[in-house]
Write an enzyme that holds these catalytic residues in place. Structure first.
Site, PDB file in Angstrom:
ATOM      1  N   GLY A 110      39.852  59.830  38.591  1.00  0.00           N
ATOM      2  CA  GLY A 110      40.832  58.953  37.649  1.00  0.00           C
ATOM      3  C   GLY A 110      41.161  59.756  36.392  1.00  0.00           C
ATOM      4  O   GLY A 110      41.276  60.923  36.321  1.00  0.00           O
ATOM      5  N   THR A 133      41.446  55.468  41.932  1.00  0.00           N
ATOM      6  CA  THR A 133      40.970  54.382  40.781  1.00  0.00           C
ATOM      7  C   THR A 133      41.487  52.983  41.249  1.00  0.00           C
ATOM      8  O   THR A 133      42.584  52.680  41.732  1.00  0.00           O
ATOM      9  CB  THR A 133      41.384  54.659  39.385  1.00  0.00           C
ATOM     10  OG1 THR A 133      41.002  53.481  38.638  1.00  0.00           O
ATOM     11  CG2 THR A 133      42.725  54.619  39.096  1.00  0.00           C
ATOM     12  N   ASP A 135      41.990  50.851  39.181  1.00  0.00           N
ATOM     13  CA  ASP A 135      42.618  50.369  38.180  1.00  0.00           C
ATOM     14  C   ASP A 135      44.030  50.796  38.209  1.00  0.00           C
ATOM     15  O   ASP A 135      44.973  50.116  37.521  1.00  0.00           O
ATOM     16  CB  ASP A 135      41.882  51.099  36.861  1.00  0.00           C
ATOM     17  CG  ASP A 135      40.634  50.566  36.437  1.00  0.00           C
ATOM     18  OD1 ASP A 135      40.142  49.794  37.135  1.00  0.00           O
ATOM     19  OD2 ASP A 135      40.085  51.107  35.768  1.00  0.00           O
ATOM     20  N   ARG A 170      37.264  21.750  37.864  1.00  0.00           N
ATOM     21  CA  ARG A 170      36.584  22.645  37.078  1.00  0.00           C
ATOM     22  C   ARG A 170      37.945  23.633  36.517  1.00  0.00           C
ATOM     23  O   ARG A 170      38.764  23.935  37.375  1.00  0.00           O
ATOM     24  CB  ARG A 170      35.373  23.351  37.430  1.00  0.00           C
ATOM     25  CG  ARG A 170      34.188  22.496  37.435  1.00  0.00           C
ATOM     26  CD  ARG A 170      33.057  23.197  38.032  1.00  0.00           C
ATOM     27  NE  ARG A 170      31.792  22.583  38.133  1.00  0.00           N
ATOM     28  CZ  ARG A 170      30.847  22.887  38.937  1.00  0.00           C
ATOM     29  NH1 ARG A 170      30.839  23.992  39.409  1.00  0.00           N
ATOM     30  NH2 ARG A 170      29.811  22.147  38.629  1.00  0.00           N
ATOM     31  N   MET A 177      38.313  43.718  36.899  1.00  0.00           N
ATOM     32  CA  MET A 177      37.809  45.077  36.465  1.00  0.00           C
ATOM     33  C   MET A 177      39.218  45.427  35.847  1.00  0.00           C
ATOM     34  O   MET A 177      40.340  45.107  36.266  1.00  0.00           O
ATOM     35  CB  MET A 177      37.513  45.942  37.502  1.00  0.00           C
ATOM     36  CG  MET A 177      35.870  45.902  37.711  1.00  0.00           C
ATOM     37  SD  MET A 177      34.861  47.014  38.555  1.00  0.00           S
ATOM     38  CE  MET A 177      33.521  47.037  37.740  1.00  0.00           C
ATOM     39  N   GLY A 178      39.113  46.345  35.049  1.00  0.00           N
ATOM     40  CA  GLY A 178      40.319  47.093  34.301  1.00  0.00           C
ATOM     41  C   GLY A 178      40.066  46.712  32.711  1.00  0.00           C
ATOM     42  O   GLY A 178      40.427  45.697  32.350  1.00  0.00           O
ATOM     43  N   HIS A 179      39.576  47.922  32.209  1.00  0.00           N
ATOM     44  CA  HIS A 179      39.501  48.157  30.681  1.00  0.00           C
ATOM     45  C   HIS A 179      40.784  48.251  30.030  1.00  0.00           C
ATOM     46  O   HIS A 179      41.032  47.439  28.820  1.00  0.00           O
ATOM     47  CB  HIS A 179      38.445  48.860  30.291  1.00  0.00           C
ATOM     48  CG  HIS A 179      37.349  48.425  30.069  1.00  0.00           C
ATOM     49  ND1 HIS A 179      36.769  47.201  29.267  1.00  0.00           N
ATOM     50  CD2 HIS A 179      35.834  48.667  30.814  1.00  0.00           C
ATOM     51  CE1 HIS A 179      35.573  46.996  29.519  1.00  0.00           C
ATOM     52  NE2 HIS A 179      34.904  47.894  30.307  1.00  0.00           N
ATOM     53  N   GLU A 230      39.070  42.637  32.313  1.00  0.00           N
ATOM     54  CA  GLU A 230      37.697  42.794  31.319  1.00  0.00           C
ATOM     55  C   GLU A 230      38.031  43.437  30.013  1.00  0.00           C
ATOM     56  O   GLU A 230      37.517  43.196  29.083  1.00  0.00           O
ATOM     57  CB  GLU A 230      36.548  43.713  32.143  1.00  0.00           C
ATOM     58  CG  GLU A 230      37.105  45.062  32.380  1.00  0.00           C
ATOM     59  CD  GLU A 230      36.056  45.852  33.250  1.00  0.00           C
ATOM     60  OE1 GLU A 230      34.959  45.508  33.078  1.00  0.00           O
ATOM     61  OE2 GLU A 230      36.401  46.738  33.875  1.00  0.00           O
TER      62      GLU A 230
END
Ligand code: F6P
Length: 356
Positions: A110, A133, A135, A170, A177-179, A230
């Site tokens: 990546g 990746t 991402d 609820r 995921m994925g900063h 994330e």
């Protein structure tokens, strides 16, 4: 011909399928090929850890998750730093390359991996790279392998959460995921029918999220699904400088953003909120059919670049066609979700909120 392959950074679906694509094409089209597998990413290249692979090693791995070579994270910013033990990593990598006397080093990875690959190119090594990746944040390619398989997993998680969310009325916060880039959250959020999607590119306002949940309640929808990347940030955080942001996250009492958002919602509404974090499950297991095809096409094209000595390129996809992208253009550039992305526009039209 002699080549070596390595897989670097976080694993994902399709690494083995891609290496298979490269190897099978070379065996079929050149015949006399020696392939070395460098173990555990750049670490193996630095430490001189590798093994000679046989034709049979590439059979039966099309659907196999993970990587048969192992992988590791070797931060690019530390590549030029001489370690306490005196190891000059760049020199060591060049020595392994020279020792193996290879024509090309094939690198699957990546963003960080591509910065180092470009550095090796600048140091005079022949490299061809492949975009890996979940991402999907690599510059120069419309899609990376692993991404579509991860969408399948994340969508399945959101689908399953839906049944419990509906039964119990609820609010569920699902952390995807994925900063730095929100591609995976955006696609799985839309595919899973999330009501609110929060991505790093669009800072969220907790009061807008509250408003959305209340609007749904007033509409007799007692549940809501929030898909959050994330790396999502609040409006306040988006105004902070790097140092302030770091301090704010270090002081955060929750283990991750999904838990913080859950606490924030519970503090300002009467709703019951639960969190689901699928984590590395999103990167695990077999590549889906889309990725198997993509990996085969990417791999076959990488073999073509090697045969034609078109080194210094990443294999990518542009408008449905497999292409070569110069590594110098790719390294250090992140492909985030642009504000005018059509998926965002379509999601807004069907009533999905981005918390802004
Ligand atoms: O880059 C892929 C990725 O899965 C990101 O989505 C995530 O932020 C990161 O890797 C997790 O890294 P690690 O596997 O080192 O915990």
């Amino acid at each position: 011909m002699k080549i070596a392959m390595l897989t670097s950074g976080g694993d994902c679906q399709g690494l083995n399928a891609t290496m298979r694509g490269v190897a099978k094409t070379l065996y079929n089209e050149i015949g006399d090929v020696t392939i070395y597998g460098i173990l555990d990413g750049y670490k193996g290249l630095i430490d001189g850890k590798y093994k000679k692979l046989k034709k049979e090693d590439f059979s039966g791995i099309l659907t196999l998750g993970g990587t048969i070579l192992g992988t590791s994270r070797q931060p690019f910013k530390k590549m030029k730093v001489i370690e306490e033990n005196g190891v000059d990593k760049i020199k060591a990598m060049k020595e392994t390359y020279k020792k193996l006397d290879i024509d090309c080093l094939v690198i699957l990875g990546g963003n960080g991996t591509h910065k180092t690959a470009n550095l090796l190119r600048e140091e005079g090594l022949n490299v061809v790279t492949l975009p890996k990746t979940i991402d999907n944040d690599l510059w120069g390619t419309d899609v990376t392998f692993g991404f579509q398989s991860a969408i399948d997993v994340a969508t399945d998680v959101i689908d399953r959460i839906h049944t419990t969310a509906t039964s119990h009325g609820r609010i569920f916060v699902v952390e995807i995921m994925g900063h730095k880039a929100g591609w995976l959250t955006l696609c799985s959020g839309i595919a899973g029918g999330a009501d609110i999607i929060l991505i790093p590119e669009i800072p969220y306002d907790i009061n807008k999220i509250k408003g959305e949940i209340e609007k749904r309640s007033a509409d007799n929808k007692g549940f809501s699904i929030i898909a959050v990347a994330e790396g999502a940030v609040s409006l306040e955080e988006s105004k902070m400088n790097k140092k302030e942001f770091k301090a704010s996250r270090e002081n955060m009492k929750q283990p991750s953003i999904a838990y913080r958002i859950a606490d924030e919602i519970m503090a300002i509404t009467d709703h019951e909120v639960r969190v689901a974090v699928p984590g590395h499950v999103q990167r695990g297991g077999a590549p889906n059919p889309y990725d198997r095809v993509l990996c085969t096409r990417f791999g076959a094209y990488a073999a073509y670049l090697i045969k034609e000595k078109k080194f210094g390129n990443m294999v990518g996809m542009k408008d449905g066609k497999i292409v070569a992208v110069p590594l110098g253009e790719v390294a250090g550039r992140l492909k985030t979700v642009p504000a005018d992305n059509q998926m965002i526009a379509a999601a807004r039209k069907v009533g999905i909120s981005f918390g802004d």
